[in-house]
Design a protein around this motif. Structure first.
Motif, PDB file in Angstrom:
ATOM      1  N   SER A   1      -7.053 -61.820 -14.686  1.00  0.00           N
ATOM      2  CA  SER A   1      -8.314 -62.478 -14.316  1.00  0.00           C
ATOM      3  C   SER A   1      -9.016 -61.722 -13.197  1.00  0.00           C
ATOM      4  N   VAL A   2      -8.242 -61.271 -12.208  1.00  0.00           N
ATOM      5  CA  VAL A   2      -8.830 -60.522 -11.093  1.00  0.00           C
ATOM      6  C   VAL A   2      -9.390 -59.192 -11.593  1.00  0.00           C
ATOM      7  N   ARG A   3      -8.629 -58.514 -12.440  1.00  0.00           N
ATOM      8  CA  ARG A   3      -9.081 -57.213 -12.955  1.00  0.00           C
ATOM      9  C   ARG A   3     -10.338 -57.384 -13.804  1.00  0.00           C
ATOM     10  N   GLU A   4     -10.409 -58.455 -14.570  1.00  0.00           N
ATOM     11  CA  GLU A   4     -11.593 -58.709 -15.400  1.00  0.00           C
ATOM     12  C   GLU A   4     -12.832 -58.885 -14.534  1.00  0.00           C
ATOM     13  N   LEU A   5     -12.710 -59.659 -13.445  1.00  0.00           N
ATOM     14  CA  LEU A   5     -13.842 -59.862 -12.544  1.00  0.00           C
ATOM     15  C   LEU A   5     -14.215 -58.553 -11.842  1.00  0.00           C
ATOM     16  N   ALA A   6     -13.223 -57.767 -11.469  1.00  0.00           N
ATOM     17  CA  ALA A   6     -13.477 -56.485 -10.809  1.00  0.00           C
ATOM     18  C   ALA A   6     -14.250 -55.540 -11.724  1.00  0.00           C
ATOM     19  N   ALA A   7     -13.875 -55.523 -12.999  1.00  0.00           N
ATOM     20  CA  ALA A   7     -14.549 -54.644 -13.962  1.00  0.00           C
ATOM     21  C   ALA A   7     -15.974 -55.118 -14.233  1.00  0.00           C
ATOM     22  N   GLU A   8     -16.154 -56.435 -14.318  1.00  0.00           N
ATOM     23  CA  GLU A   8     -17.474 -56.988 -14.637  1.00  0.00           C
ATOM     24  C   GLU A   8     -18.458 -56.812 -13.499  1.00  0.00           C
ATOM     25  N   THR A   9     -17.999 -56.989 -12.273  1.00  0.00           N
ATOM     26  CA  THR A   9     -18.905 -56.945 -11.115  1.00  0.00           C
ATOM     27  C   THR A   9     -18.828 -55.635 -10.343  1.00  0.00           C
ATOM     28  N   GLU A  10     -17.898 -54.751 -10.742  1.00  0.00           N
ATOM     29  CA  GLU A  10     -17.710 -53.463 -10.066  1.00  0.00           C
ATOM     30  C   GLU A  10     -17.503 -53.656  -8.565  1.00  0.00           C
ATOM     31  N   ASN A  11     -16.688 -54.640  -8.224  1.00  0.00           N
ATOM     32  CA  ASN A  11     -16.401 -54.938  -6.825  1.00  0.00           C
ATOM     33  C   ASN A  11     -15.057 -54.328  -6.452  1.00  0.00           C
ATOM     34  N   ALA A  12     -15.103 -53.252  -5.667  1.00  0.00           N
ATOM     35  CA  ALA A  12     -13.874 -52.551  -5.285  1.00  0.00           C
ATOM     36  C   ALA A  12     -13.016 -53.374  -4.338  1.00  0.00           C
ATOM     37  N   GLY A  13     -13.608 -54.405  -3.734  1.00  0.00           N
ATOM     38  CA  GLY A  13     -12.852 -55.247  -2.811  1.00  0.00           C
ATOM     39  C   GLY A  13     -11.746 -56.027  -3.484  1.00  0.00           C
ATOM     40  N   LEU A  14     -11.758 -56.072  -4.829  1.00  0.00           N
ATOM     41  CA  LEU A  14     -10.722 -56.795  -5.567  1.00  0.00           C
ATOM     42  C   LEU A  14      -9.494 -55.928  -5.860  1.00  0.00           C
ATOM     43  N   ASN A  15      -9.616 -54.631  -5.666  1.00  0.00           N
ATOM     44  CA  ASN A  15      -8.494 -53.731  -5.970  1.00  0.00           C
ATOM     45  C   ASN A  15      -7.210 -54.079  -5.211  1.00  0.00           C
ATOM     46  N   PRO A  16      -7.283 -54.370  -3.899  1.00  0.00           N
ATOM     47  CA  PRO A  16      -6.049 -54.727  -3.183  1.00  0.00           C
ATOM     48  C   PRO A  16      -5.375 -55.981  -3.732  1.00  0.00           C
ATOM     49  N   PHE A  17      -6.170 -56.938  -4.240  1.00  0.00           N
ATOM     50  CA  PHE A  17      -5.591 -58.155  -4.822  1.00  0.00           C
ATOM     51  C   PHE A  17      -4.795 -57.801  -6.077  1.00  0.00           C
ATOM     52  N   ILE A  18      -5.383 -56.917  -6.906  1.00  0.00           N
ATOM     53  CA  ILE A  18      -4.708 -56.502  -8.134  1.00  0.00           C
ATOM     54  C   ILE A  18      -3.401 -55.783  -7.806  1.00  0.00           C
ATOM     55  N   ASN A  19      -3.475 -54.874  -6.852  1.00  0.00           N
ATOM     56  CA  ASN A  19      -2.290 -54.090  -6.499  1.00  0.00           C
ATOM     57  C   ASN A  19      -1.213 -54.935  -5.833  1.00  0.00           C
ATOM     58  N   ARG A  20      -1.634 -55.895  -5.038  1.00  0.00           N
ATOM     59  CA  ARG A  20      -0.650 -56.791  -4.407  1.00  0.00           C
ATOM     60  C   ARG A  20       0.053 -57.640  -5.465  1.00  0.00           C
ATOM     61  N   LEU A  21      -0.687 -58.112  -6.452  1.00  0.00           N
ATOM     62  CA  LEU A  21      -0.074 -58.884  -7.531  1.00  0.00           C
ATOM     63  C   LEU A  21       0.893 -58.010  -8.331  1.00  0.00           C
ATOM     64  N   SER A  22       0.547 -56.741  -8.509  1.00  0.00           N
ATOM     65  CA  SER A  22       1.449 -55.820  -9.202  1.00  0.00           C
ATOM     66  C   SER A  22       2.758 -55.668  -8.429  1.00  0.00           C
ATOM     67  N   GLN A  23       2.671 -55.572  -7.109  1.00  0.00           N
ATOM     68  CA  GLN A  23       3.865 -55.492  -6.281  1.00  0.00           C
ATOM     69  C   GLN A  23       4.726 -56.742  -6.453  1.00  0.00           C
ATOM     70  N   MET A  24       4.082 -57.892  -6.471  1.00  0.00           N
ATOM     71  CA  MET A  24       4.806 -59.157  -6.595  1.00  0.00           C
ATOM     72  C   MET A  24       5.509 -59.260  -7.944  1.00  0.00           C
ATOM     73  N   ILE A  25       4.838 -58.774  -8.996  1.00  0.00           N
ATOM     74  CA  ILE A  25       5.445 -58.803 -10.330  1.00  0.00           C
ATOM     75  C   ILE A  25       6.676 -57.907 -10.367  1.00  0.00           C
ATOM     76  N   CYS A  26       6.557 -56.729  -9.763  1.00  0.00           N
ATOM     77  CA  CYS A  26       7.702 -55.794  -9.714  1.00  0.00           C
ATOM     78  C   CYS A  26       8.885 -56.418  -8.984  1.00  0.00           C
ATOM     79  N   LEU A  27       8.597 -57.070  -7.870  1.00  0.00           N
ATOM     80  CA  LEU A  27       9.665 -57.689  -7.085  1.00  0.00           C
ATOM     81  C   LEU A  27      10.346 -58.813  -7.858  1.00  0.00           C
ATOM     82  N   GLU A  28       9.544 -59.571  -8.640  1.00  0.00           N
ATOM     83  CA  GLU A  28      10.110 -60.665  -9.416  1.00  0.00           C
ATOM     84  C   GLU A  28      11.011 -60.133 -10.533  1.00  0.00           C
ATOM     85  N   TYR A  29      10.623 -58.999 -11.115  1.00  0.00           N
ATOM     86  CA  TYR A  29      11.405 -58.481 -12.241  1.00  0.00           C
ATOM     87  C   TYR A  29      12.547 -57.572 -11.798  1.00  0.00           C
TER      88      TYR A  29
END
Length: 204
Positions: free
Chosen positions: A168-196
């Protein structure tokens, strides 16, 4: 006052075709005569109707909101929906992993500040082998593809919820071209890695 008729103009035009018509002083055109000249795209000089049109001020165009402002309003509106998804995910995780839920609620608070004037979003940066200070704010692909295999793992529920939120975050980032969402995406990726994979980076 003498009126020039359509027939007068037709006779004159047959004698000698003309590309402009000078209206004689003290005369006026009948509606039919004026339409004849308009149909043939012949300009009329000294026509009171033409003079009136020239003196008329063009209608003022309504000022349209700049595209940038429109995009900003749309972003803020969709960001509210995204914040609600963060809260919903946090609630679903609350009974499974309190610490993970708290991290999601913390991200929602940071998301709330994104785009507000005078407020800067600061992340408590946590480096890993996949993300570091130089690339944490840049767009990045998923560390690994989420499949049914991951969904059936011990932390499958948590992984799927985090992955859906990341999408959902990546979709909004792509639609609005808002680079401020990149850290949210990357932080969620870190959390997914830690969970798995615990402390083992799964980035390929």
């Amino acid at each position: 006052m003498k009126f020039i008729t359509e027939d007068d103009l037709r006779i004159l035009f047959r004698r000698e075709p003309f590309t402009a018509y000078d209206l004689p002083a003290g005369t006026r055109l009948t509606p039919g005569a004026r339409q004849f000249l308009v149909d043939k795209k012949i300009p009329i000089s000294d026509d009171p109707m033409m003079v009136k049109r020239k003196n008329e001020k063009p209608a003022e165009k309504k000022e349209e909101a700049p595209e940038k402002e429109f995009c900003r309003d749309r972003f803020l509106l969709k960001k509210k929906t995204l914040q609600a998804q963060f809260l919903e995910t946090g609630l679903e995780l609350l009974n499974r992993d309190v610490l993970l839920a708290e991290q999601i609620f913390a991200l929602e608070r940071k998301l709330s500040d994104l785009g507000k004037e005078g407020r800067e979003v600061e992340f408590g940066f946590e480096p890993c082998t996949g993300f570091h200070k130089e690339n944490f704010n840049k767009p990045s692909d998923d560390c690994f593809e989420i499949t049914g295999f991951h969904a059936q793992s011990e932390k499958g529920k948590e992984i799927v919820l985090l992955h859906r939120l990341r999408c959902s975050v990546r979709e909004l980032a792509a639609e609005t071209e808002n680079a401020g969402l990149n850290p949210f995406i990357n932080r969620l990726s870190q959390m997914i890695c830690l969970e798995y994979g615990g402390k083992t980076c799964q980035r390929k």
